[in-house]
Design a protein around this motif. Structure first.
Motif, PDB file in Angstrom:
ATOM      1  N   VAL A   1      -4.661   8.209  12.575  1.00 43.25           N
ATOM      2  CA  VAL A   1      -3.710   8.126  11.459  1.00 43.25           C
ATOM      3  C   VAL A   1      -3.151   9.505  11.113  1.00 43.25           C
ATOM      4  O   VAL A   1      -1.942   9.675  10.961  1.00 43.25           O
ATOM      5  N   VAL A   2      -4.023  10.497  11.019  1.00 42.40           N
ATOM      6  CA  VAL A   2      -3.551  11.847  10.683  1.00 42.40           C
ATOM      7  C   VAL A   2      -2.575  12.340  11.741  1.00 42.40           C
ATOM      8  O   VAL A   2      -1.517  12.899  11.425  1.00 42.40           O
ATOM      9  N   LYS A   3      -2.936  12.114  13.003  1.00 43.73           N
ATOM     10  CA  LYS A   3      -2.061  12.592  14.078  1.00 43.73           C
ATOM     11  C   LYS A   3      -0.698  11.908  14.020  1.00 43.73           C
ATOM     12  O   LYS A   3       0.329  12.534  14.250  1.00 43.73           O
TER      13      LYS A   3
ATOM     14  N   LEU B   1      -8.381  10.127   3.813  1.00 42.36           N
ATOM     15  CA  LEU B   1      -6.955   9.808   3.957  1.00 42.36           C
ATOM     16  C   LEU B   1      -6.328   9.390   2.629  1.00 42.36           C
ATOM     17  O   LEU B   1      -5.153   9.638   2.394  1.00 42.36           O
ATOM     18  N   SER B   2      -7.106   8.771   1.753  1.00 45.04           N
ATOM     19  CA  SER B   2      -6.582   8.443   0.429  1.00 45.04           C
ATOM     20  C   SER B   2      -6.267   9.729  -0.328  1.00 45.04           C
ATOM     21  O   SER B   2      -5.270   9.816  -1.048  1.00 45.04           O
ATOM     22  N   ALA B   3      -7.129  10.726  -0.144  1.00 43.33           N
ATOM     23  CA  ALA B   3      -6.870  12.023  -0.779  1.00 43.33           C
ATOM     24  C   ALA B   3      -5.555  12.590  -0.246  1.00 43.33           C
ATOM     25  O   ALA B   3      -4.761  13.181  -0.988  1.00 43.33           O
TER      26      ALA B   3
ATOM     27  N   GLU C   1      -4.317  -1.456   6.100  1.00 39.76           N
ATOM     28  CA  GLU C   1      -3.759  -2.323   7.125  1.00 39.76           C
ATOM     29  C   GLU C   1      -3.879  -1.662   8.500  1.00 39.76           C
ATOM     30  O   GLU C   1      -4.370  -2.276   9.440  1.00 39.76           O
ATOM     31  N   VAL C   2      -3.456  -0.409   8.608  1.00 38.31           N
ATOM     32  CA  VAL C   2      -3.479   0.216   9.938  1.00 38.31           C
ATOM     33  C   VAL C   2      -4.904   0.501  10.391  1.00 38.31           C
ATOM     34  O   VAL C   2      -5.215   0.385  11.566  1.00 38.31           O
TER      35      VAL C   2
ATOM     36  N   GLU D   1       4.173   0.920  10.071  1.00 39.35           N
ATOM     37  CA  GLU D   1       3.339   1.031   8.878  1.00 39.35           C
ATOM     38  C   GLU D   1       3.079   2.478   8.460  1.00 39.35           C
ATOM     39  O   GLU D   1       3.069   2.791   7.279  1.00 39.35           O
ATOM     40  N   ILE D   2       2.858   3.339   9.441  1.00 35.65           N
ATOM     41  CA  ILE D   2       2.542   4.728   9.102  1.00 35.65           C
ATOM     42  C   ILE D   2       3.717   5.361   8.350  1.00 35.65           C
ATOM     43  O   ILE D   2       3.532   5.995   7.310  1.00 35.65           O
ATOM     44  N   ARG D   3       4.918   5.141   8.885  1.00 39.60           N
ATOM     45  CA  ARG D   3       6.090   5.719   8.235  1.00 39.60           C
ATOM     46  C   ARG D   3       6.274   5.133   6.838  1.00 39.60           C
ATOM     47  O   ARG D   3       6.532   5.841   5.879  1.00 39.60           O
ATOM     48  N   GLU D   4       6.101   3.820   6.753  1.00 40.26           N
ATOM     49  CA  GLU D   4       6.215   3.174   5.438  1.00 40.26           C
ATOM     50  C   GLU D   4       5.188   3.730   4.468  1.00 40.26           C
ATOM     51  O   GLU D   4       5.477   3.970   3.297  1.00 40.26           O
TER      52      GLU D   4
END
Lengths: 326, 431
Positions: free
Chosen positions: A266-268, A310-312, A254-255, A232-235
């Motif tokens: 998520v950032v990492k 994270l949206s930013a 989702e994640v 998901e992160i890559r997508e």
């Protein structure tokens, strides 16, 4: 046929005593000195994840107090125990009760202490001084520089170094033999590489790979990695870069909500992904994204809502994607 | 599937269709006719009146009826010198290619800042001097001191506030054409709160119609609240994103009845609905992320005097666009809140599971979630027999097993029953 209940191997094969610790030799010998003299200062254990910091604290306690060491041992995780107030009351209660034991003090372990704010650390410092006659603190941190100076100066400093490849490989092989698991030499090496020196992660991967059934092969290891690290992160990154912001934000939700990843996780992971060879990106774009990832990570610590930050980030990716036409 | 804003769909096509304002219409047409036959006494007209009373509509309808090409500029364009020069050149020289003549419309001149865009007002005066085509300016408040010189060079044409019954009749006409069933009380309510602003009344009607085909009083009240009361979230967003100035945006946020956290959620949810241009979206998010940082500091340090800065940055999302454009946007309830509510049970199970793992491995719950649970899931999804042994060892509940094993949940449970039946020994922690 009686069935043996199983544990996670990271727990099952955790060293119980200082003698069982196979690395961090210098640290272990200093800790053994504490056991010998039955005295110790406040300590600060610092180093990367999975290098044995928490284990060392437990081993030390067991060697000092024996197998029933939990009576004199309090373990708190700064990430879980919300706020210094909780820590204060818990520590107070624990320190107040007198349990006659083999040594005249109790041990309080505060894990992930570098996640505490500077103010909370100041309060912790006062706590350490208040109970210094009855308790010893062991603070555990990934980044010692995030521990305030007054605490650093009051503690004996132990720097845990990343485990040597041969140590991790030897440990994995030893566990595999205990478990009667057949393995390919290459597979163990692969586990070491993907675990980035984190023994706990390496052991988790080994256990999951062996649970797939049959021999632990390179293929099995990659299968585990692929399934444990969701795509998901890559997508999400790809969607954002191609300007599909809404879809990217849905992935983010989702994640974060379904997998329960924190904003920091998520950032990492984004940071890890953008440098992976599977992501075909111009080098200068990688650098721009990494730079912004660092900024976002900093803001996450300060901000109130991970999703907004994270949206930013995703909006930034969409803009960069347009500029670079990726 | 963006719907055409009704204020565009139903704008008057002919001068006669412009509702009310007979006096202003006559004056304007007379002035325009003078232009077409020869020289007018004043080369520019300044149409003034409250918002949504038909100023721009009249100019557009007249241009269409007289087959004049309409060249429009917005207040914010005046800042760009090259744009003014381009328009000025057109105005001063060339005859129009496609029609008899042109009208140059400069909308909302009172939006020009007297200090920041001082050059813009001078540029407009130059434009009036050189023009060979009619120039029309519009303003809500022509008596603003900064417009003094401009006023002296223009023919002033005043528009009245539209009466409620006029607004209602237009709304009813739209309902008929859109095939909507409407209550009189509902239209009356919309018109009442519009205070003569037909544009905002039509926008309100479209916002209600986006949720239901039956325009009842209740449906209206759910979407539009009276101006005198606090704004509801949908209205807050609509007002926020149509603000031209930060002070407007701030006053809208401060009259919302949402708490700050929810306000941020509503704005965050709808930024991508409002802004489709990547740069605008990023600018808006950047502002909101800054606001969130201030909120974080406020929560951590209880320094509520920082709130003003948080609100400044939250209001700044309103001015993220490069060019002010009007479009009808359908706003959503924050999906994150809905998702959190929907996944509450699953998240509780996951958190409880993380706690168990955390205490076994001496790590934080967060680390358990990101570092251990993914591998545990692999085990549970691929090896039910082995998974059952771990479930036994960690003393996991049924719902935890379900969370980990997904559709192999039954298999794991069957093994677990078998093991429990044989009285399989469980690991007891040394604690």
């Amino acid at each position: 046929m009686s069935v043996e209940a199983e544990l996670l191997w990271a727990e099952k094969y955790r060293p119980k005593t200082l003698d069982e610790m196979v690395n961090q030799e210098e640290i272990v010998s200093r800790l053994k000195q504490f056991v010998k003299t039955k005295n110790m200062p406040h300590c600060l254990f610092a180093g990367p994840p999975g290098t044995g910091k928490t284990t060392a604290a437990h081993c030390l306690a067991r060697d000092l107090y024996g197998p029933e060491y939990h009576r004199w041992f309090l373990e708190l995780n700064a990430s879980d125990a919300r706020g210094i107030e909780v820590i204060r009351t818990t520590v107070k209660e624990f320190a107040r009760s007198i349990v006659p034991g083999p040594v005249p003090f109790k041990i309080i372990v505060l894990d992930e202490a570098d996640n505490m704010t500077a103010d909370a650390q100041q309060a912790l410092r006062r706590l350490m001084e208040m109970y210094t006659s009855t308790c010893r603190f062991i603070l555990i941190a990934n980044y010692p520089s995030k521990i305030i100076e007054p605490i650093q100066s009051r503690t004996a400093f132990f720097r845990f170094t990343p485990l040597k490849p041969e140590d991790i490989i030897a440990r994995l092989k030893w566990i595999a033999e205990q478990e009667n698991v057949k393995y390919d030499e290459e597979a163990i090496k692969t586990i070491y590489e993907v675990s980035e020196g984190d023994l706990r992660r390496a052991i988790n991967i080994l256990q999951a790979a062996s649970a797939l059934g049959g021999r632990v092969t390179v293929e099995a290891v990659y299968k585990v990695i692929g399934r444990a690290h969701p795509k998901e992160i890559r997508e999400m990154i790809r969607l954002a870069l191609s300007g599909k912001f809404m879809e990217a934000r849905n992935k983010l939700r989702e994640v974060m909500i379904n997998y329960g990843l924190s904003g920091l996780d998520v950032v990492k992971q984004i940071h890890r992904e953008i440098f992976s060879s599977d992501m075909k990106l111009p080098e200068d774009l990688r650098v721009l994204i990494a730079d912004y990832a660092g900024e976002v990570q900093f803001r996450l610590v300060e901000g109130a809502d991970d999703e907004i930050q994270l949206s930013a980030f995703l909006a930034r990716l969409a803009l960069l994607g347009k500029k670079f036409r990726v | 599937m963006p719907e055409v804003p009704w204020i565009i769909k139903y704008r008057p096509k002919r001068v006669a269709e412009v509702v009310d304002q007979d006096e202003a219409k006559n004056e304007f047409i007379a002035w325009l006719n003078k232009w077409l036959v020869g020289k007018p006494d004043k080369k520019a007209a300044l149409l003034h009146g409250p918002p949504g009373c038909g100023k721009t509509s009249l100019v557009e309808a007249a241009a269409r009826e007289y087959k004049l090409e309409l060249i429009e500029m917005n207040a914010s364009d005046f800042r760009r010198k090259e744009d003014i020069n381009r328009i000025a050149k057109v105005a001063a020289t060339k005859a129009s290619l496609f029609s008899r003549g042109k009208i140059i419309l400069l909308d909302e001149v009172d939006g020009i800042s007297a200090t920041a865009d001082k050059g813009a007002l001078d540029a407009i005066l130059d434009l009036i001097n050189v023009t060979r085509h009619p120039i029309v300016l519009t303003a809500n408040d022509p008596w603003d001191p900064k417009l003094k010189t401009l006023r002296e060079n223009c023919k002033l044409i005043g528009f009245k506030r539209l009466p409620k019954k006029t607004v209602i009749s237009v709304l009813r006409m739209i309902c008929q054409r859109e095939g909507l069933i409407c209550e009189y009380a509902a239209l009356d309510y919309i018109a009442e709160r519009a205070e003569g602003d037909l544009r905002s009344a039509i926008n309100d009607l479209q916002a209600v119609a986006a949720t239901t085909k039956k325009i009842t009083l209740d449906a209206v009240k759910a979407v539009v609240y009276s101006r005198y009361r606090e704004y509801n979230p949908f209205e807050m967003l609509r007002k926020l994103f149509t603000s031209k100035y930060i002070w407007q945006a701030k006053s809208i946020l401060s009259s919302s009845n949402l708490d700050y956290d929810m306000m941020m959620q509503w704005i965050a949810e709808n930024l991508p609905n409002q802004y489709s241009d990547p740069e605008e979206l990023w600018r808006a998010y950047e502002a909101l992320a800054r606001a969130d940082q201030y909120m974080g500091r406020i929560i951590k340090t209880q320094s509520w005097d920082l709130l003003a800065y948080a609100m400044d940055m939250a209001a700044a999302v309103a001015v993220a666009q490069k060019k002010p454009t009007y479009k009808f946007v359908k706003y959503n309830f924050p999906q994150k809140i809905m998702l959190l509510a929907k996944t509450k049970e699953v998240r509780e199970v996951r958190d409880a599971l993380a706690k168990i793992i955390a205490s076994h491995l001496h790590i934080s719950s967060a680390t358990a979630k990101s570092e251990v649970i993914p591998y545990l899931k692999v085990i549970f999804e691929s090896n039910p027999k082995y998974a059952a042994r771990i479930a036994l060892g960690l003393n996991l509940t049924e719902s935890m097993i379900k969370y980990l094993a997904g559709n192999r949940f039954k298999e794991v449970l069957n093994y677990l029953k078998k093991y429990r039946g044989t009285g399989g020994s469980t690991h007891r922690r040394s604690k």
